[in-house]
Design an enzyme around this catalytic site. Structure first.
Site, PDB file in Angstrom:
ATOM      1  N   LYS A 243      24.119 -14.812   3.720  1.00  0.00           N
ATOM      2  CA  LYS A 243      22.801 -15.461   3.595  1.00  0.00           C
ATOM      3  C   LYS A 243      21.706 -14.641   4.276  1.00  0.00           C
ATOM      4  O   LYS A 243      20.522 -14.883   4.074  1.00  0.00           O
ATOM      5  CB  LYS A 243      22.858 -16.875   4.172  1.00  0.00           C
ATOM      6  CG  LYS A 243      23.803 -17.798   3.387  1.00  0.00           C
ATOM      7  CD  LYS A 243      23.853 -19.187   4.012  1.00  0.00           C
ATOM      8  CE  LYS A 243      24.906 -20.093   3.385  1.00  0.00           C
ATOM      9  NZ  LYS A 243      24.470 -20.701   2.113  1.00  0.00           N
TER      10      LYS A 243
ATOM     11  N   LYS B 171      19.781 -23.152   6.590  1.00  0.00           N
ATOM     12  CA  LYS B 171      21.060 -23.146   5.877  1.00  0.00           C
ATOM     13  C   LYS B 171      22.138 -22.760   6.886  1.00  0.00           C
ATOM     14  O   LYS B 171      21.817 -22.353   8.009  1.00  0.00           O
ATOM     15  CB  LYS B 171      21.035 -22.144   4.722  1.00  0.00           C
ATOM     16  CG  LYS B 171      20.494 -20.756   5.117  1.00  0.00           C
ATOM     17  CD  LYS B 171      20.299 -19.839   3.913  1.00  0.00           C
ATOM     18  CE  LYS B 171      19.050 -20.084   3.120  1.00  0.00           C
ATOM     19  NZ  LYS B 171      19.282 -20.617   1.789  1.00  0.00           N
ATOM     20  N   ARG B 172      23.430 -22.889   6.516  1.00  0.00           N
ATOM     21  CA  ARG B 172      24.477 -22.399   7.398  1.00  0.00           C
ATOM     22  C   ARG B 172      24.225 -20.929   7.722  1.00  0.00           C
ATOM     23  O   ARG B 172      23.665 -20.190   6.904  1.00  0.00           O
ATOM     24  CB  ARG B 172      25.845 -22.558   6.727  1.00  0.00           C
ATOM     25  CG  ARG B 172      26.362 -23.974   6.744  1.00  0.00           C
ATOM     26  CD  ARG B 172      26.584 -24.496   8.142  1.00  0.00           C
ATOM     27  NE  ARG B 172      27.831 -23.974   8.661  1.00  0.00           N
ATOM     28  CZ  ARG B 172      28.907 -24.715   8.915  1.00  0.00           C
ATOM     29  NH1 ARG B 172      28.879 -26.024   8.703  1.00  0.00           N
ATOM     30  NH2 ARG B 172      30.012 -24.173   9.386  1.00  0.00           N
TER      31      ARG B 172
ATOM     32  N   HIS C 209      32.489 -23.686  -6.354  1.00  0.00           N
ATOM     33  CA  HIS C 209      31.258 -23.527  -5.578  1.00  0.00           C
ATOM     34  C   HIS C 209      31.155 -22.205  -4.847  1.00  0.00           C
ATOM     35  O   HIS C 209      30.241 -22.033  -4.037  1.00  0.00           O
ATOM     36  CB  HIS C 209      31.131 -24.629  -4.534  1.00  0.00           C
ATOM     37  CG  HIS C 209      30.953 -26.004  -5.089  1.00  0.00           C
ATOM     38  ND1 HIS C 209      29.721 -26.537  -5.375  1.00  0.00           N
ATOM     39  CD2 HIS C 209      31.856 -26.947  -5.409  1.00  0.00           C
ATOM     40  CE1 HIS C 209      29.876 -27.768  -5.827  1.00  0.00           C
ATOM     41  NE2 HIS C 209      31.164 -28.042  -5.866  1.00  0.00           N
TER      42      HIS C 209
ATOM     43  N   THR D 117      20.745 -25.091  -2.843  1.00  0.00           N
ATOM     44  CA  THR D 117      20.031 -26.318  -3.211  1.00  0.00           C
ATOM     45  C   THR D 117      18.826 -26.499  -2.292  1.00  0.00           C
ATOM     46  O   THR D 117      17.840 -27.125  -2.678  1.00  0.00           O
ATOM     47  CB  THR D 117      20.951 -27.553  -3.121  1.00  0.00           C
ATOM     48  OG1 THR D 117      21.671 -27.498  -1.882  1.00  0.00           O
ATOM     49  CG2 THR D 117      21.934 -27.599  -4.267  1.00  0.00           C
TER      50      THR D 117
ATOM     51  N   LYS E  21      14.847 -27.769  -2.914  1.00  0.00           N
ATOM     52  CA  LYS E  21      14.115 -28.776  -2.125  1.00  0.00           C
ATOM     53  C   LYS E  21      12.802 -28.200  -1.620  1.00  0.00           C
ATOM     54  O   LYS E  21      11.753 -28.857  -1.655  1.00  0.00           O
ATOM     55  CB  LYS E  21      14.968 -29.239  -0.933  1.00  0.00           C
ATOM     56  CG  LYS E  21      16.225 -29.994  -1.349  1.00  0.00           C
ATOM     57  CD  LYS E  21      17.251 -30.086  -0.216  1.00  0.00           C
ATOM     58  CE  LYS E  21      18.614 -30.477  -0.786  1.00  0.00           C
ATOM     59  NZ  LYS E  21      19.728 -30.267   0.151  1.00  0.00           N
TER      60      LYS E  21
END
Ligand code: 26V
Length: 795
Positions: A539, A533-534, A357, A641, A645
């Site tokens: 990111k 998100k985290r 992952h 993910t 969504k």
């Protein structure tokens, strides 16, 4: 107790069951029942109806003798179960009506169930979606993990700074689980290994704890199939060792108790850095050993030979956290069942699959050989043998610089290794496991992630779900590609208006919640631009907040310009020890406080960061999103993910060519996706240029101005606070925030323009929903079942 658990009950019958539980299970009268009592009584009445299909599924699995999937994961990020179970049983309307008859509000009660937050982020949530899909598809499966006493920490902001408090979901009775005191195994740690004359090993652990099972049924769509999530809790072997106690060894006497207390106590909240190393290793071994013992026992109980284990058991490793399953299965087969070593390795490998992952070096697990030898001496010896074999066959070492590389260990012990998006899998082949891939060119396969449409569309977005069902029927819930049937309706005035109405209603609902719970006042007609998100440098929440400041500057410079009102919404937690991520959170909050207080821009730009983002908050935010931020540095996000969504719920994406964004863009159409930024290949090249960050800043007056404002304390009342962020951006900027800034800013302005054409935006938004069906986790699980597990549906 209900007499009939198959046909849906009437509201009256369900209400009777609720009252029966209130009285007999909780010993409460209606007059003294609290909200908690009502919720528990309702949950138990619903749970009663899961039991028959669950037992039927278990029986059918045993009778059919089919292959079973064992999904080993240190994380299951489930969220609430009440709505999930109720919806899958088709009881939502009945439950609402039953509670109304009892003078209670079903929605309000359901919202009080604490989230089961047994995971950090994407990896754990994926495991929960997979459990849902395995049940919906009727594939016999057990999820195996740890029943942490404390799930992921709760996040609070104190003057904009993240502070963490312990989460205590088990403080209230967890109504969905069944304690199984009879399913318990002794798990050993430490000690030494004896070898007899034939070289047969016996491990004598120094310490032992009991792993005890707790089962939660996972209900598939329409309850046609129910699987089991079996979570292990650590208990002391004996409360204390009386002999040791009498010798005066008081600490030794309660060692098992102390270890048991800590083993299943907390989920590690850090998904990148090292922490509590030894305890974490013990957690990994604890749940792997218990799970394997459990599945081997099940196999033997059916009277089967261990050599046939691969015909009956597909064991999937969710990242390397359960990678000790390789050595442990070998140990069981060789030491406890007398199988020959080579045969045991082949047998174990035929059972095991490994999912990677992440490519981030700091998130790749390595354990010091010293620690491994100390905690698991027999496993260390087996790993040494595997290491020699791997060096022989592939030239790749498992042991490296005094460390056990868990990725390599998982790879050599798995018959299939998979990445989680097309791009990620290619990068796994080219970079992380290049040598192993050369030696075993068929081993690495791709299985692009997916999300369960039951929770992430049907349950979370009832307005859109109802519109879809009215338009194309109910079949899409378990066959998401049927959303394509929406396409002919898109562009018709009637459908588009209803699609826009559903989004508008969701945004209004979110606005109400933000006002009530977070004291934020936002305009539902503004564009809702969401990054959830985290918090992590790769990111790039930092890119988003810097762009927010730049936009604010531009609006102030030209307040009468044709601006598109926006609400920038952030959600997410930082690992408690991740200093830079926590700085970024504080910066977002500081910038937000300044911008939100500006009367000039108030109606055009708002920043909202509700604290303690979790699964339940995601269910509120996702249906209300217009613009989804998927802006990671290309090559760093394995899949994502949340991107799926949000798009499935009709958000357009601004994104880089990273992870599953690439495939999302292919599915929704390039013209319906706002692409910006460097590609993975360009990122690699750009990094080699000395001073790349400095030159990017110098070349962008807009960015330079923003950095200057932060340096001058514009958002901190004059205080110099963000030296760490600014220094990093000027000097290194490994994640290329500076290089991508102008491209990101320009794309955001294109989006402003696109949003002003509301009818075209709605059409594009509806096309997202219509074209995202492929990203159902049902499709992903079918892929695993066909290409990795060779497992079939028993429906
Ligand atoms: C590492 C560690 C190290 C020790 C402490 C606890 C811990 C927990 C997790 C990890 C690995 C994190 C890897 C991860 O979460 N990957 C994410 O997986 C998602 C599902 O495949 C994917 O969508 C995300 O892109 C990816 O970042």
């Amino acid at each position: 107790m209900p007499k009939d658990t198959i046909t849906p009950p009437t509201a009256e019958a369900l209400a009777q069951d609720v009252l029966a539980h209130l009285q007999t299970t909780l010993a409460k009268r209606q007059s003294s029942a609290t909200d908690h009592d009502w919720r528990v009584a309702l949950s138990l009445a619903i749970r009663d109806r899961v039991v028959t299909p669950w037992l039927d599924s278990l029986q059918r699995t045993s009778e059919t003798g089919g292959k079973e999937v064992y999904y080993l994961s240190l994380e299951f990020l489930i969220g609430r179960l009440i709505e999930d179970v109720t919806i899958n049983l088709g009881l939502e309307d009945v439950a609402r009506e039953a509670m109304a008859q009892l003078g209670q509000d079903y929605t309000a009660l359901a919202a009080q169930e604490p989230d089961a937050a047994l995971g950090n982020g994407g990896l754990g949530r994926l495991a929960a979606c997979f459990m849902d899909s395995l049940s919906t598809l009727g594939i016999p499966a057990h999820g195996y993990g740890i029943r942490y006493e404390h799930g992921l920490f709760e996040q609070h902001f104190q003057k904009g700074v993240q502070v963490e408090t312990a989460e205590a979901w088990l403080a209230e009775q967890h109504v969905w689980e069944f304690e199984r005191p009879e399913v318990a195994y002794r798990i050993g740690f430490g000690g030494h290994v004896d070898y007899d004359a034939e070289g047969r090993a016996t491990w004598h652990p120094a310490q032992e704890v009991i792993a005890q099972a707790y089962d939660t049924p996972t209900v598939g769509w329409q309850a046609k199939w129910v699987n089991t999530l079996r979570l292990w809790s650590a208990k002391p072997v004996v409360h204390f060792d009386l002999a040791a106690f009498n010798r005066g060894d008081y600490i030794g006497a309660s060692a098992s108790e102390a270890l048991a207390r800590t083993l299943s106590r907390v989920l590690y909240p850090d998904d990148t850095t090292e922490q509590g190393r030894e305890l974490r290793l013990k957690q990994e071994y604890f749940f792997v050993a218990a799970s394997l013992r459990d599945l081997v026992r099940r196999h033997l109980k059916e009277g089967r030979a261990l050599s046939t284990l691969p015909d009956y058991a597909a064991i999937q490793l969710n990242d390397t956290h359960p990678a000790l399953a390789g050595p442990e299965l070998i140990r069981l087969l060789v030491d406890e069942h007398g199988m020959e070593f080579e045969t045991a390795v082949k047998t174990a490998r035929a059972c095991l699959g490994y999912t990677n992952h992440t490519l981030l070096p700091e998130a790749l697990e390595r354990w010091s050989e010293g620690l491994m030898k100390h905690v698991l001496p027999r496993h260390y010896a087996i790993i040494c043998l595997l290491n020699m074999a791997s060096l022989d066959e592939t030239g790749t070492a498992i042991l490296d610089h005094g460390e056990v590389r868990m990725g390599e260990l998982a790879f050599v012990m798995a018959h299939k290794v998979n990445g989680v998006s097309a791009l990620h899998t290619e990068l796994v082949k080219e970079t992380l496991f290049a040598d192993l891939h050369k030696a075993y060119p068929d081993r690495i396969v791709n299985q692009t992630n997916g999300v369960t449409p039951r929770r992430w569309l049907h349950s979370a977005n009832p307005a859109l779900s109802a519109l879809i069902t009215e338009t194309i029927g109910e079949g899409w819930v378990a066959d998401l590609e049927r959303l394509r049937e929406l396409e002919p309706h898109i562009g018709t005035a009637a459908f588009d208006a209803r699609f826009a109405d559903a989004k508008r209603a969701n945004k209004a609902k979110l606005s109400d919640w933000l006002r009530q719970v977070h004291g934020a006042s936002v305009d539902p007609d503004a564009m809702f631009d969401i990054q959830i998100k985290r918090i992590h440098e790769y990111k790039r929440q930092l890119l988003n907040i810097l762009e927010t400041v730049a936009l604010w500057n531009d609006i102030r410079d030209n307040p009468n310009g044709d601006w598109t009102p926006r609400v920038k919404i952030f959600g997410g937690k930082a690992a408690p020890g991740y200093v830079m991520a926590k700085s970024i959170i504080r910066l977002i909050n500081d910038v937000g406080a300044t911008i939100n207080a500006d009367p000039v821009t108030r109606d055009l730009l708002q920043v909202v960061y509700p604290e303690n983002y979790n699964v339940s908050m995601a269910e509120r935010l996702i249906p209300a999103c217009d613009l989804s931020e998927q802006i990671s540095t290309a090559g760093k996000e394995a899949s994502g993910t949340g991107n799926m969504k949000l798009s499935l719920n009709g958000a357009l994406t601004i994104g880089t060519l990273d992870g599953a964004n690439v495939e999302i863009r292919e599915h929704v159409g390039a013209e319906n996706f706002f692409l910006f930024g460097l590609t993975a290949e360009e990122v690699r090249q750009r990094r080699t240029k000395p001073g790349h960050a400095r030159s990017a800043i110098e070349a962008s007056p807009r960015l330079k101005r923003v950095l200057g404002q932060i340096a001058n304390g514009l958002f901190t009342g004059g205080e110099a606070r963000y030296g760490d962020i600014l220094g990093m951006l000027w000097d290194s900027d490994y994640f290329l925030v500076t290089a991508d800034f102008d491209s990101y800013y320009a794309t955001q302005r294109e989006i402003d323009a696109a949003y002003r054409d509301q009818s075209d935006w709605t059409r594009k938004a509806a096309l997202q929903t219509a074209r995202m069906g492929w990203f159902s986790s049902d499709r992903t699980i079918s892929g695993y079942a066909g290409n990795i597990w060779n497992a079939a549906s028993l429906l």
